[in-house]
Design a protein around this motif. Sequence first.
Motif, PDB file in Angstrom:
ATOM      1  N   LEU A   1      -7.648   8.608  -3.436  1.00 51.70           N
ATOM      2  CA  LEU A   1      -6.384   8.738  -4.164  1.00 51.70           C
ATOM      3  C   LEU A   1      -6.618   9.355  -5.540  1.00 51.70           C
ATOM      4  CD1 LEU A   1      -4.750   5.322  -3.249  1.00 51.70           C
ATOM      5  CD2 LEU A   1      -4.005   7.567  -2.491  1.00 51.70           C
TER       6      LEU A   1
ATOM      7  N   SER B   1       0.824  -1.206   0.000  1.00 48.01           N
ATOM      8  CA  SER B   1       0.000   0.000   0.000  1.00 48.01           C
ATOM      9  C   SER B   1       0.863   1.262   0.000  1.00 48.01           C
ATOM     10  CB  SER B   1      -0.923  -0.002   1.223  1.00 48.01           C
ATOM     11  OG  SER B   1      -1.788  -1.110   1.197  1.00 48.01           O
ATOM     12  N   GLU B   2       1.935   1.246   0.790  1.00 44.40           N
ATOM     13  CA  GLU B   2       2.831   2.399   0.827  1.00 44.40           C
ATOM     14  C   GLU B   2       3.485   2.635  -0.533  1.00 44.40           C
ATOM     15  OE1 GLU B   2       5.483   1.456   3.941  1.00 44.40           O
ATOM     16  OE2 GLU B   2       4.082   1.987   5.567  1.00 44.40           O
TER      17      GLU B   2
ATOM     18  N   SER C   1      -3.601  -0.803   7.297  1.00 43.81           N
ATOM     19  CA  SER C   1      -4.028   0.111   6.242  1.00 43.81           C
ATOM     20  C   SER C   1      -4.155  -0.669   4.944  1.00 43.81           C
ATOM     21  CB  SER C   1      -3.028   1.258   6.076  1.00 43.81           C
ATOM     22  OG  SER C   1      -1.769   0.757   5.665  1.00 43.81           O
TER      23      SER C   1
ATOM     24  N   SER D   1      -6.691   3.775   6.809  1.00 40.10           N
ATOM     25  CA  SER D   1      -5.791   3.293   7.856  1.00 40.10           C
ATOM     26  C   SER D   1      -6.475   3.477   9.210  1.00 40.10           C
ATOM     27  CB  SER D   1      -4.454   4.046   7.836  1.00 40.10           C
ATOM     28  OG  SER D   1      -4.653   5.413   8.170  1.00 40.10           O
TER      29      SER D   1
ATOM     30  N   VAL E   1       0.953   4.347  -2.749  1.00 42.42           N
ATOM     31  CA  VAL E   1       0.814   5.757  -2.385  1.00 42.42           C
ATOM     32  C   VAL E   1       1.998   6.573  -2.909  1.00 42.42           C
ATOM     33  CG1 VAL E   1       0.760   7.360  -0.444  1.00 42.42           C
ATOM     34  CG2 VAL E   1      -0.605   5.276  -0.372  1.00 42.42           C
TER      35      VAL E   1
ATOM     36  N   VAL F   1      -5.397  -0.049   0.375  1.00 44.63           N
ATOM     37  CA  VAL F   1      -5.987   0.700  -0.733  1.00 44.63           C
ATOM     38  C   VAL F   1      -7.047  -0.186  -1.356  1.00 44.63           C
ATOM     39  CG1 VAL F   1      -5.574   1.731  -2.994  1.00 44.63           C
ATOM     40  CG2 VAL F   1      -3.889   2.017  -1.173  1.00 44.63           C
TER      41      VAL F   1
ATOM     42  N   TYR G   1      -7.731   5.164   0.039  1.00 43.89           N
ATOM     43  CA  TYR G   1      -6.764   4.686   1.028  1.00 43.89           C
ATOM     44  C   TYR G   1      -7.367   4.831   2.425  1.00 43.89           C
ATOM     45  CZ  TYR G   1      -2.601   4.565   4.007  1.00 43.89           C
ATOM     46  OH  TYR G   1      -1.683   4.254   4.988  1.00 43.89           O
TER      47      TYR G   1
END
Length: 324
Positions: free
Chosen positions: A321, A112-113, A285, A245, A116, A287, A243
């Motif tokens: 996003l 996910s990071e 978290s 979290s 992003v 997406v 997204y």
Amino acid sequence: MRRAAAFLALLLCLYWTGAQGESGGLAGNDVTQIEIQSEILGVKSTSDQTNITPDIWAELKELRDMAIEHSVELRNSKSKMEKLEQENTAIQTRLTASESKNAVLESKMTDSENVVKELQSENTELESKINASENVVKELQRENTESRYFQYTPFQASLGFHNGPQHLNIPRMNASENEVEELKRQIADRPKVAFSLGLTDSGTIGPFNTDTTLKFSKVFTNFGQAYSPTTGLFTAPVRGAYYFSFTLLDGRSNTWRDVFLYHNDKRVLWSQNYSANGYESVSNSLVVQLEKGDVFYLVLYAGDSVFDDTNDRTTFNGFLLFPL
């Protein structure tokens, strides 16, 4: 035990004394020796042997009862040890399973990071293009103002300008202006959806008898008003990639804590951990793609509790996003 042995030795001596009496009696020295032995053992000699025998049997019975009692205690201790070993094995198994789940969740968080970061990079590139286009327009406007009085520079010539205002490349300048305006319109038309929430200032919430939707009442930001503190539901205003979290704190010790993320009626994420000392958090978290009107929310597992106060220890966050 020593007393029993002493009594037994005395009994043997008395038995031997009786036998000597039947065969003709004892010598004076022998009687004296027996009396000395009786004094050493702390027992007074008597001709009636039947008074000593019951004491010996009572001692033996007491020793037997003590041996039985110790045997029962040993069996109970062994049973408790086996039960503790079984509980320890079960806890180790659950901890191993929890570690495996944490490894999978960490992998998902890393993915996910990365997504992003890639989107942020694309957004930066888009802003760079807009800035470049704006600079070109400004340069063209400046050159258009100066073209009536000066010869065009090589830069101006490379853009299609020729000496003399009558040859100014107006269509190309208008195209650049239109491109800038289109980019600005796209940014302005993009839905603005983002929220950041805290659960409560009241301390511990739960445990409940059934799975319970968490309603985050402390609203830090809620752009687009897509999250409802009344229902605890986030409703997607447009089709797109979102997204989310969260972080949940629990103050209990020696217990599991579980929380679910739901997309409409489908569970898409289950996060849990085990706390031995209390006041530990569980976070995650992801997406996810949502259609317009889809709902997204957090659910607390039945029997679990969650803690929050003015320090905002339990939070829920999300944002759009990009639309699809």
